[in-house]
Scaffold this motif. Sequence first.
Motif, PDB file in Angstrom:
ATOM      1  N   GLY A 252      35.283  19.100  36.093  1.00 27.66           N
ATOM      2  CA  GLY A 252      35.481  18.645  37.454  1.00 27.66           C
ATOM      3  C   GLY A 252      36.756  19.105  38.118  1.00 27.66           C
ATOM      4  O   GLY A 252      36.776  19.388  39.312  1.00 27.66           O
ATOM      5  N   ARG A 253      37.826  19.196  37.363  1.00 27.66           N
ATOM      6  CA  ARG A 253      39.112  19.515  37.969  1.00 27.66           C
ATOM      7  C   ARG A 253      39.826  20.571  37.137  1.00 27.66           C
ATOM      8  O   ARG A 253      40.025  20.393  35.929  1.00 27.66           O
ATOM      9  N   PHE A 254      40.195  21.678  37.783  1.00 31.59           N
ATOM     10  CA  PHE A 254      40.932  22.693  37.033  1.00 31.59           C
ATOM     11  C   PHE A 254      42.351  22.216  36.767  1.00 31.59           C
ATOM     12  O   PHE A 254      42.875  21.342  37.461  1.00 31.59           O
ATOM     13  N   LYS A 255      42.968  22.781  35.751  1.00 33.24           N
ATOM     14  CA  LYS A 255      44.335  22.427  35.378  1.00 33.24           C
ATOM     15  C   LYS A 255      45.295  23.493  35.896  1.00 33.24           C
ATOM     16  O   LYS A 255      44.946  24.674  35.952  1.00 33.24           O
ATOM     17  N   SER A 256      46.497  23.066  36.237  1.00 33.17           N
ATOM     18  CA  SER A 256      47.481  24.047  36.697  1.00 33.17           C
ATOM     19  C   SER A 256      48.889  23.506  36.515  1.00 33.17           C
ATOM     20  O   SER A 256      49.104  22.284  36.481  1.00 33.17           O
ATOM     21  N   THR A 257      49.842  24.423  36.407  1.00 29.08           N
ATOM     22  CA  THR A 257      51.248  24.058  36.328  1.00 29.08           C
ATOM     23  C   THR A 257      52.081  25.087  37.057  1.00 29.08           C
ATOM     24  O   THR A 257      51.764  26.284  37.041  1.00 29.08           O
ATOM     25  N   LEU A 258      53.118  24.650  37.747  1.00 26.26           N
ATOM     26  CA  LEU A 258      54.063  25.579  38.351  1.00 26.26           C
ATOM     27  C   LEU A 258      54.913  26.201  37.252  1.00 26.26           C
ATOM     28  O   LEU A 258      55.322  25.528  36.312  1.00 26.26           O
ATOM     29  N   VAL A 259      55.207  27.493  37.405  1.00 29.31           N
ATOM     30  CA  VAL A 259      55.903  28.246  36.357  1.00 29.31           C
ATOM     31  C   VAL A 259      57.258  28.718  36.857  1.00 29.31           C
ATOM     32  O   VAL A 259      57.351  29.379  37.907  1.00 29.31           O
ATOM     33  N   ASP A 260      58.276  28.404  36.117  1.00 30.93           N
ATOM     34  CA  ASP A 260      59.637  28.874  36.365  1.00 30.93           C
ATOM     35  C   ASP A 260      59.675  30.366  36.027  1.00 30.93           C
ATOM     36  O   ASP A 260      59.686  30.758  34.867  1.00 30.93           O
ATOM     37  N   SER A 261      59.677  31.212  37.052  1.00 30.81           N
ATOM     38  CA  SER A 261      59.553  32.655  36.835  1.00 30.81           C
ATOM     39  C   SER A 261      60.635  33.206  35.918  1.00 30.81           C
ATOM     40  O   SER A 261      60.348  33.947  34.979  1.00 30.81           O
TER      41      SER A 261
END
Length: 241
Positions: free
Chosen positions: A101-110
């Motif tokens: 139902g819901r994709f997973k995601s995280t912001l990444v410290d480049s």
Amino acid sequence: MARLPRLNLPNIPQHIVQRGNNRQVTFVEADDYVVYLEKLKYYAKEYEVKVHAFVLMTNHIHLLATPTTSNGVSKLIQSLGRYYVRYFNQTYKRTGTLWEGRFKSTLVDSDNYFLIVSRYIELNPVRAGMVAHPAEYTWSSYQHNGAGKVIELITEHDLYTQLGTRPEQRQAQYRSLFERDIPRYTLEEIKTATDKMWVLGNDKFKQQVEEVSGRRVSPLPKGGDRKSGAFLKSKEKNQRL
């Protein structure tokens, strides 16, 4: 417990994972992978999302991408998901949902994690025991980043282009990164941050994201109750005031 709103900030890379519902197969034949990648390229352009790395596994996908708008990734995944479900159901004479139902995601410290996450993604087939080296897996951005096969879908991130002045230099430097293993604790850190939709980065980066988003970006300390050291220290301090 109410779930936290998704972190969507423009111009910050995101590690995105979408899995088949109940871990069911989402790619069967080579044509399925081709269709998915063609539509990924189409919707990435439409919603102005730069795709830097990807891997298509048999029952899930990983992307490393940078949106230029706050809702670019969500629009991309939703549109791509709807299209691919219709294609898959028609092709294999099935009905019903395909993705979780819901994709997973995280912001990444480049600065601290971008190239590590790129390797993490492209090493998925190796960790799964499907191949001995990422170069042996067809459906991955390693073919572009490490092997020199031009994939139009890929937008090279600044940190990748800084690996060399010529494509051959960048590819060689990138390949050399795979000569050393990603530490187990880093693998767990990436997986947990993505699954829980926290932020993947150092404390300074997390603080910056929290200030901009107004949302908690990491879990509360474990034992954040009367047994935790932080609670006891705080209690002692308050008692002295």
